[in-house]
Design a protein around this motif. Structure first.
Motif, mmCIF file in Angstrom:
data_model
loop_
_atom_site.group_PDB
_atom_site.id
_atom_site.type_symbol
_atom_site.label_atom_id
_atom_site.label_comp_id
_atom_site.label_asym_id
_atom_site.label_seq_id
_atom_site.Cartn_x
_atom_site.Cartn_y
_atom_site.Cartn_z
ATOM 1 N N PRO A 266 46.965 50.601 16.194
ATOM 2 C CA PRO A 266 48.399 50.890 16.325
ATOM 3 C C PRO A 266 48.734 52.367 16.409
ATOM 4 N N ASP A 267 47.899 53.235 15.816
ATOM 5 C CA ASP A 267 48.192 54.674 15.871
ATOM 6 C C ASP A 267 47.708 55.325 17.162
ATOM 7 N N ARG B 131 39.931 42.378 11.043
ATOM 8 C CA ARG B 131 41.114 42.044 10.248
ATOM 9 C C ARG B 131 42.288 42.873 10.752
ATOM 10 N N PRO B 132 43.496 42.486 10.420
ATOM 11 C CA PRO B 132 44.660 43.265 10.874
ATOM 12 C C PRO B 132 44.600 44.704 10.373
ATOM 13 N N GLU B 133 45.045 45.621 11.205
ATOM 14 C CA GLU B 133 45.054 47.046 10.882
ATOM 15 C C GLU B 133 46.490 47.562 10.920
ATOM 16 N N GLN B 134 46.876 48.333 9.918
ATOM 17 C CA GLN B 134 48.150 49.050 9.909
ATOM 18 C C GLN B 134 49.332 48.110 10.162
ATOM 19 N N GLY B 135 49.247 46.921 9.575
ATOM 20 C CA GLY B 135 50.353 45.982 9.666
ATOM 21 C C GLY B 135 50.509 45.297 11.005
ATOM 22 N N GLU B 136 49.540 45.397 11.873
ATOM 23 C CA GLU B 136 49.675 44.802 13.202
ATOM 24 C C GLU B 136 49.670 43.268 13.128
ATOM 25 N N ARG B 137 50.353 42.655 14.059
ATOM 26 C CA ARG B 137 50.328 41.197 14.199
ATOM 27 C C ARG B 137 49.421 40.760 15.336
ATOM 28 N N TRP C 194 46.907 37.461 15.158
ATOM 29 C CA TRP C 194 46.359 37.070 13.856
ATOM 30 C C TRP C 194 47.084 35.837 13.317
#
Length: 670
Positions: free
Chosen positions: A618-619, A639-645, A670
């Motif tokens: 995401p960044d 796994r999900p990173e930085q709150g991503e869906r 996810w």
């Protein structure tokens, strides 16, 4: 078979029960799900054992195998063709061409749960001394897992880049270690027309998976003359079918013509028919100088090449400390008697302590094994009791066409680098990403102190490693890098990517268009200046003043103050124009379970070396997840990173010059 080999077979069966690591570049080290993680394939001939397989083991029948029914075929099939190779001018006065060859029997992992496409550890037998090997056997098999092994695609891809054929293994174990005579009978069963259906099936497997044939090791006792006759008929059909597909067959000196198992340690009347039904034969360790001499003579009487006999040298327990009668195989003062068959040279990794198996430690040991104590094949140590392959056997090279490039990637590393930057801090191994590596490691010509030259894993331009030259340069030092046969045109350019870490050093590209005058001498190089700079520098050097064929490429390093230096070679390329590959297409996720994903795609046409898979965070940063030569890849533990869906992935084709395509993209919710 001696006790150490038995011990390893038992240990291999035990290791198969342990969980395997995930594919490299994963976000964490969660155990992959068996349903998605692809593994190297293995089978029984037909009948399966009674009972239930252990954890992590799948029992399969080769007789029922069909490529269309294999869900892991795309992960396991080699895509790199077997490269032609040549023998450059001799690097020393003792290494010979056209005589003894080397076969290497290597267990790269357990029979079961051996990941198809590398794993998240740098602790791996990343073989790099392909230049001395003529045949690699993917050794393994056990009564509790499976008896017929197809090699991992990364191993075949790396071997093929260096011109080395790879054989799958057929191991029919002794009764004392679980062998059952019914498995031998299954292998050699005939159909109503008198043909051997599993001979056809074995050739089909090798063709589908892209490897080069089979090593047949029948050691289950209790057979009779009828079984011996059936095995001989099977071998003859296997060889005929294999030859029709460009494959080869090696016989292990075990079963005799009367169906009994009796290791001869020689070519004689008891096994001659099997030798004649194969391309070559591994002579059991019981050989003596007399039996090898008689075997060589007998091969000649049969109209066969004596170097189609591999004299077994067991290095599993003691490596270069093994006691070997070298003069019985590769004498210094007369023609070589037969060829060499190394059993388990991965000792160079296995003998290291668990906390001392970093890639640098491994390569130091492996260089010692293949090159000798001097670590310079042009100047072997005559007092070394270990007669390293470089002392007796001429090296070969496959660097014969343009474009050619190398970033000196050995196929494992502590991190992954792109353009000198870390894009994954996860350790990894994947031999399919290994470059065509220098065949002579390491030849240094200097009148002064010799600097050390190693593959180094603490920094790299691309991949996991670079070449590090370190030490005092009181006099100029010339490092031979590649023996080549590359045509020069008006547009020929050599690109050098390098960096100076310490000291002051002037760098010149060394290019030779002729051979050296004597073995081990410096090639008649022309030296071309390489512009200096700070940090990683890629410098293009035109060959406009040269004509003919490039036969050797090196570098000359000079320290103006004569002091110590640390200099890295991160990449080398020979090209005319620079081409960017087309992007792959059809990228899709074909299986998902939690954070475990299977990817598949259609490779782009044209010049594609391998593919790289990244995750776009995401960044805006990209994280390297892995690379492969196959059109499919598995990643574990995401796994999900930085709150991503939704996770976003990018796949790129990488060309022979390490140029990269535009990305193909896919998302996963996810």
């Amino acid at each position: 078979m001696n006790p150490t080999r038995r011990t390893v077979l038992i240990a291999g069966a035990t290791a198969a029960l342990l969980p395997s690591p995930p594919a490299f570049g994963a976000a964490n080290k969660a155990k992959p799900k068996a349903a998605l993680q692809p593994y190297a394939a293995y089978w029984y001939p037909d009948t399966l054992p009674s009972g239930t397989p252990g954890t992590g083991i799948t029992w399969r029948s080769l007789k029922s195998w069909r490529p269309a029914d294999d869900p892991d075929l795309a992960f396991n099939a080699s895509t790199v063709p077997l490269a032609p190779r040549f023998t450059p001018a001799a690097v020393n006065a003792t290494a010979r061409a056209g005589q003894a060859r080397i076969q290497s029997l290597v267990s790269f992992g357990p029979t079961a749960s051996n990941p198809s496409q590398g794993s998240a550890t740098a602790d791996y037998y990343a073989l790099t001394h392909w230049a001395y090997i003529d045949e690699l056997v993917f050794w393994g098999g056990s009564s509790g897992e499976g008896l017929i092994l197809a090699p991992n695609a990364p191993i075949v891809d790396a071997a093929h880049r260096h011109g080395v054929p790879v054989l799958g293994n057929i191991f029919l174990p002794p009764v004392a270690y679980g062998g059952q005579l019914r498995w031998t009978r299954d292998l050699v069963q005939k159909d109503t027309a008198g043909r051997y259906p599993l001979a056809e099936r074995l050739v089909a497997v090798a063709e589908a998976y892209g490897f080069d044939g089979w090593f047949v090791n029948a050691e289950t006792g209790g057979g009779d003359t009828a079984l011996g006759a059936d095995m001989l008929g099977f071998m003859r059909e296997l060889k005929t079918r294999a030859r029709g597909k460009g494959q080869r067959v090696t016989w292990y000196d075990s079963m005799t013509v009367n169906g009994a198992v009796s290791w001869q340690g020689a070519l004689n009347a008891q096994n001659e028919a099997f030798f004649q039904a194969a391309d070559d034969m591994f002579v059991d360790f019981r050989w003596t100088a007399a039996t090898l001499a008689s075997s060589a003579q007998r091969a000649g009487q049969l109209g066969r090449n004596r170097y189609e006999l591999w004299a077994g040298v067991d290095v599993e327990a003691n490596g270069w400390n093994s006691s070997v009668n070298w003069d019985a195989i590769v004498p210094r003062d007369r023609a070589h008697v037969v060829s060499l068959g190394f059993y388990r040279p991965e000792w160079t990794r296995n003998h290291l302590p668990a906390d001392g198996r970093g890639p640098g430690d491994f390569h130091a040991a492996d260089d010692r094994f293949w090159t000798g104590r001097s670590l310079d094949p042009a100047r072997p140590d005559g007092t070394d009791s270990w007669r390293a392959p470089a002392v007796s056997v001429a090296d070969r090279s496959t660097v014969t066409s343009v474009p050619f490039a190398s970033v000196f990637n050995t196929g494992h590393g502590l991190r992954w680098y792109e353009d000198g930057e870390v894009t994954s801090d996860a350790p990894w191994n994947h031999l399919g990403l290994q470059d065509r590596l220098p065949s002579r490691r390491w030849v240094v010509h200097t009148d002064g102190q010799r600097p050390t030259v190693t593959f180094d894993f603490e920094d790299a331009w691309c991949g996991g490693s670079s070449v590090l030259v370190a030490g005092g340069l009181h006099r100029p030092a010339v490092l031979d890098v590649y023996a080549t046969r590359l045509p020069i045109t008006a547009d020929s350019v050599v690109e050098l990517t390098h960096r100076t870490d310490a000291g002051s050093v002037n760098v010149e590209l060394a290019v030779a268009t002729a051979e050296p005058t004597t073995p081990g001498a410096t090639p008649p190089y022309t030296y071309l200046p390489v512009n200096p700079g700070d940090g990683w520098q890629t410098v293009a050097v035109p060959l406009s003043g040269l004509t003919g064929t490039v036969r050797a490429i090196g570098v000359r390093l000079t320290a103006p103050d004569g002091g110590p230096v640390r200099w890295r070679l991160g990449g080398l390329a020979v090209r005319t124009a620079r081409h960017t590959p087309a992007a792959p297409s059809g990228l899709r996720i074909t299986g998902a379970s939690g954070g475990d994903l299977r990817f598949a795609w259609a490779p782009a046409p044209g010049d594609v070396r391998h593919h790289t898979l990244h995750r776009l965070l995401p960044d805006g940063t990209r994280r390297f997840l892995g690379g492969t030569c196959q059109p499919a890849y598995f990643v574990a533990g995401l796994r999900p990173e930085q709150g991503e869906r939704t996770a976003r992935f990018e796949l790129r084709a990488v060309g022979e010059l390490y140029t990269t395509s535009a990305p193909a993209t896919v998302t996963h919710t996810w």
